[in-house]
Enzyme design. Structure first.
Site, PDB file in Angstrom:
ATOM      1  N   HIS A 308       0.850  -1.188   0.000  1.00 19.38           N
ATOM      2  CA  HIS A 308       0.000   0.000   0.000  1.00 19.38           C
ATOM      3  C   HIS A 308       0.879   1.229   0.000  1.00 19.38           C
ATOM      4  O   HIS A 308       1.947   1.225   0.616  1.00 19.38           O
ATOM      5  CB  HIS A 308      -0.916   0.013   1.240  1.00 19.38           C
ATOM      6  N   ASP A 366      -7.953  -5.570   0.129  1.00 18.65           N
ATOM      7  CA  ASP A 366      -8.426  -6.309  -1.043  1.00 18.65           C
ATOM      8  C   ASP A 366      -8.048  -7.778  -1.015  1.00 18.65           C
ATOM      9  O   ASP A 366      -8.600  -8.586  -1.770  1.00 18.65           O
ATOM     10  CB  ASP A 366      -7.885  -5.674  -2.327  1.00 18.65           C
TER      11      ASP A 366
HETATM   12  N1  CMC Z   1       4.278  -7.455  -4.917  1.00 18.62           N
HETATM   13  C1  CMC Z   1       5.619  -7.401  -5.085  1.00 18.62           C
HETATM   14  N2  CMC Z   1       6.357  -6.292  -4.912  1.00 18.62           N
HETATM   15  C2  CMC Z   1       5.703  -5.163  -4.571  1.00 18.62           C
HETATM   16  C3  CMC Z   1       4.312  -5.127  -4.367  1.00 18.62           C
HETATM   17  C4  CMC Z   1       3.601  -6.331  -4.550  1.00 18.62           C
HETATM   18  N3  CMC Z   1       2.268  -6.348  -4.368  1.00 18.62           N
HETATM   19  N4  CMC Z   1       3.941  -3.883  -4.027  1.00 18.62           N
HETATM   20  C5  CMC Z   1       5.059  -3.150  -4.023  1.00 18.62           C
HETATM   21  N5  CMC Z   1       6.131  -3.931  -4.332  1.00 18.62           N
HETATM   22  C6  CMC Z   1       7.540  -3.495  -4.366  1.00 18.62           C
HETATM   23  C7  CMC Z   1       7.837  -2.692  -5.622  1.00 18.62           C
HETATM   24  O1  CMC Z   1       8.332  -3.512  -6.657  1.00 18.62           O
HETATM   25  C8  CMC Z   1       8.887  -1.729  -5.114  1.00 18.62           C
HETATM   26  O2  CMC Z   1      10.122  -2.406  -5.059  1.00 18.62           O
HETATM   27  P1  CMC Z   1      11.505  -1.577  -5.336  1.00 18.62           P
HETATM   28  O3  CMC Z   1      11.578  -0.529  -4.269  1.00 18.62           O
HETATM   29  O4  CMC Z   1      12.566  -2.620  -5.214  1.00 18.62           O
HETATM   30  O5  CMC Z   1      11.386  -0.989  -6.704  1.00 18.62           O
HETATM   31  C9  CMC Z   1       8.477  -1.438  -3.679  1.00 18.62           C
HETATM   32  O6  CMC Z   1       7.726  -2.602  -3.267  1.00 18.62           O
HETATM   33  C10 CMC Z   1       7.598  -0.204  -3.529  1.00 18.62           C
HETATM   34  O7  CMC Z   1       6.526  -0.320  -4.452  1.00 18.62           O
HETATM   35  P2  CMC Z   1       5.883   0.911  -5.237  1.00 18.62           P
HETATM   36  O8  CMC Z   1       5.199   0.426  -6.449  1.00 18.62           O
HETATM   37  O9  CMC Z   1       6.926   1.985  -5.414  1.00 18.62           O
HETATM   38  O10 CMC Z   1       4.865   1.414  -4.151  1.00 18.62           O
HETATM   39  P3  CMC Z   1       3.590   2.294  -4.420  1.00 18.62           P
HETATM   40  O11 CMC Z   1       3.314   2.990  -3.155  1.00 18.62           O
HETATM   41  O12 CMC Z   1       3.784   3.153  -5.631  1.00 18.62           O
HETATM   42  O13 CMC Z   1       2.455   1.223  -4.774  1.00 18.62           O
HETATM   43  C11 CMC Z   1       0.640  -0.266  -4.620  1.00 18.62           C
HETATM   44  C12 CMC Z   1       1.458   0.822  -3.900  1.00 18.62           C
HETATM   45  C13 CMC Z   1      -0.596  -0.565  -3.783  1.00 18.62           C
HETATM   46  C14 CMC Z   1       0.168   0.263  -5.984  1.00 18.62           C
HETATM   47  C15 CMC Z   1       1.523  -1.531  -4.790  1.00 18.62           C
HETATM   48  O14 CMC Z   1       1.917  -2.021  -3.519  1.00 18.62           O
HETATM   49  C16 CMC Z   1       0.812  -2.613  -5.588  1.00 18.62           C
HETATM   50  O15 CMC Z   1       0.865  -2.581  -6.820  1.00 18.62           O
HETATM   51  N6  CMC Z   1       0.135  -3.597  -4.891  1.00 18.62           N
HETATM   52  C17 CMC Z   1      -0.642  -4.610  -5.575  1.00 18.62           C
HETATM   53  C18 CMC Z   1      -1.983  -4.018  -5.966  1.00 18.62           C
HETATM   54  C19 CMC Z   1      -2.917  -3.867  -4.765  1.00 18.62           C
HETATM   55  O16 CMC Z   1      -3.069  -4.753  -3.962  1.00 18.62           O
HETATM   56  N7  CMC Z   1      -3.577  -2.684  -4.721  1.00 18.62           N
HETATM   57  C20 CMC Z   1      -4.592  -2.407  -3.691  1.00 18.62           C
HETATM   58  C21 CMC Z   1      -4.199  -1.316  -2.749  1.00 18.62           C
HETATM   59  S1  CMC Z   1      -5.307  -1.235  -1.333  1.00 18.62           S
HETATM   60  C22 CMC Z   1      -6.849  -0.773  -1.942  1.00 18.62           C
HETATM   61  C23 CMC Z   1      -6.889   0.508  -2.713  1.00 18.62           C
HETATM   62  O17 CMC Z   1      -6.249   1.495  -2.317  1.00 18.62           O
HETATM   63  O18 CMC Z   1      -7.573   0.547  -3.721  1.00 18.62           O
END
Ligand code: CMC
Length: 431
Positions: A308, A366
């Site tokens: 998240h 989720d």
């Molecule tokens: N699986 C594997 N690696 C992950 C994941 C994951 N689900 N989420 C983040 N990472 C890694 C990412 O690769 C990155 O690694 P590095 O620093 O080595 O490049 C690090 O963790 C930080 O990730 P980010 O993409 O920079 O973080 P963000 O804050 O931009 O993204 C997120 C947050 C929710 C989009 C992401 O965690 C994600 O894609 N999760 C899966 C989708 C999901 O479950 N979304 C629902 C969120 S809760 C409900 C809502 O808000 O709608």
């Protein structure tokens, strides 16, 4: 109210700019950079708004490090346990918990607006049967602007109030109709004697040949899902609604924009994606391979339902949702089907794996909501529409707060331009 008692001095290229620092009622201080361009001639750069507060708001507070979520100050776990969805809606919209009389009046106003204009039924028929219900919802909610002209003047507080109640009341009807259409069944009209969650379940599962007896435990579980998703401060879809509305656009079109944004798999679409991922994993012995892929920088695969932007701790909504999942599965006698086994094992492995531990990737709301909705009989395509039903009150509350703010300005970010500089047009024969 935020206090402004401190300033920060930014020094660069022989310039000094004094920036006021606002102290919020909770959370980190905020540097006010509104005069930065005028005084310093520079912009700030923050794609994805990782360090930018886009507005001030008194509705919802999140402490992502501690895993805290408060609506108007009340913690989400207390609201999920002791309150119910419509009461939380009142709280989000008007700022305080209602008295019994006020709540009764509010519930009655919502209940009496649940039907949609009969002519709107024709919109549904225009969609292909296999359209995703979110596609249908984006279209039909946007089309409300063509039907409810008496509630589109956003400068009139009364019209804003009427639009808010209409959106809250009609969203479950629209979502249920989108579902019924997609499965080739006639739509079911709302019933005023049922509570919000029971009414929604009945509109989804009753058929003309057979009514649907709503089980109180399932109704409570649905109400809890709605409560847990009601608002989440400045997330992507809420920011979309705020940005769209900042031009003064009509509320139904702006909420349709929010639905479109919510659909993405990084946001609300994650509940559908999470369950589909669990099914794709299939059996517990496949989990290590998917964990390996999630950690591989060259593989775009991510564990859906994990991570998240704000929570770097357990998502407090996920804790309640997990407990709700156990109750529902118990009631329905679903003990350990393969998907559930995979979910439990995946959660365990990911919580212990150094990659997920170091990056603070915990299961989010989720991850568990899909398991409950699946057990209730919803297809995965309905998971995100149910999130949209719940989040409508958040969008509407934030929209109302923004429009009522005299300091409101049209949202207009700047950019770090990286394209070509000035060049003269070249006639086609000379290129
Ligand atoms: N699986 C594997 N690696 C992950 C994941 C994951 N689900 N989420 C983040 N990472 C890694 C990412 O690769 C990155 O690694 P590095 O620093 O080595 O490049 C690090 O963790 C930080 O990730 P980010 O993409 O920079 O973080 P963000 O804050 O931009 O993204 C997120 C947050 C929710 C989009 C992401 O965690 C994600 O894609 N999760 C899966 C989708 C999901 O479950 N979304 C629902 C969120 S809760 C409900 C809502 O808000 O709608």
């Amino acid at each position: 109210m935020a206090q402004t008692t401190k300033t920060a001095t930014l020094t660069f290229e022989n310039k000094q700019v004094e920036l006021p620092i606002h102290s919020p009622t909770a959370g980190p201080d905020v540097l006010d950079i509104r005069k930065l361009y005028a005084q310093g001639g520079v912009f700030t750069y923050d794609p994805g708004y990782t360090s930018t507060a886009s507005c001030d708001s008194a509705i919802t507070f999140i402490d992502g490090d501690e895993g805290i979520l408060l609506h108007r100050g009340y913690p989400i776990d207390q609201l999920a346990e002791k309150s119910h969805f419509l009461e939380v809606c009142y709280l989000l919209l008007y700022g305080e918990l209602p008295t019994a009389d006020v709540l009764e009046d509010f519930e009655s106003r919502v209940t009496k607006h649940t039907m949609i204009h009969e002519q709107m039924h024709m919109f549904f028929r225009g969609f292909r049967r296999d359209a995703h219900p979110m596609a249908t919802m984006v279209g039909v909610v946007g089309a409300m602007s063509a039907f409810y002209h008496d509630s589109t003047d956003v400068s009139d507080p009364w019209q804003r109030e009427v639009a808010s109640i209409r959106l809250l009341a009609k969203m479950p009807t629209i979502a249920a109709m989108a579902y019924k259409y997609s499965v080739g069944q006639p739509s079911v009209y709302p019933r005023n004697d049922l509570d919000y969650a029971s009414n929604f379940l009945r509109m989804c599962f009753a058929v003309p040949a057979e009514d649907y007896e709503v089980d109180p435990i399932l109704s409570r579980a649905m109400d809890r899902i709605l409560t847990l998703h009601a608002d989440h401060e400045q997330n992507a879809s809420t920011s979309t609604v705020r940005l769209a509305s900042s031009s003064g656009a009509n509320p139904f079109a702006c909420i349709a924009a929010g639905i479109a944004c919510l659909w993405g798999p990084a946001h609300g679409g994650a509940n559908q994606a999470a369950l589909e991922m669990l099914r794709e994993i299939g059996t517990v012995d496949q989990i290590p391979e998917f964990i390996r892929r999630a950690k591989d920088k060259d593989d775009p695969f991510r564990l859906m339902g994990f991570g998240h932007r704000v929570y770097k701790n357990f998502d407090p909504r996920a804790k309640v949702m997990k407990q709700s999942a156990d109750e529902v599965l118990d009631l329905l006698g679903i003990e350990n089907n393969e998907t559930l086994k995979v979910a439990k094992e995946l959660e365990k492995i990911a919580l212990e794996d150094p990659y997920f531990v170091e990056k603070k990737l915990y299961p989010n709301v989720d991850f568990y909501s899909g398991i409950i909705l699946d057990a209730m009989g919803f297809p995965t395509s309905m998971f995100t529409p149910i999130f949209a039903v719940a989040r409508t009150v958040g969008w509407v509350s934030q929209w109302k707060e923004m429009i009522a703010d005299p300091a409101m300005k049209i949202g207009r970010p700047r950019q770090l331009y990286t394209g070509p500089t000035y060049r003269d047009y070249v006639d086609v024969e000379n290129r």
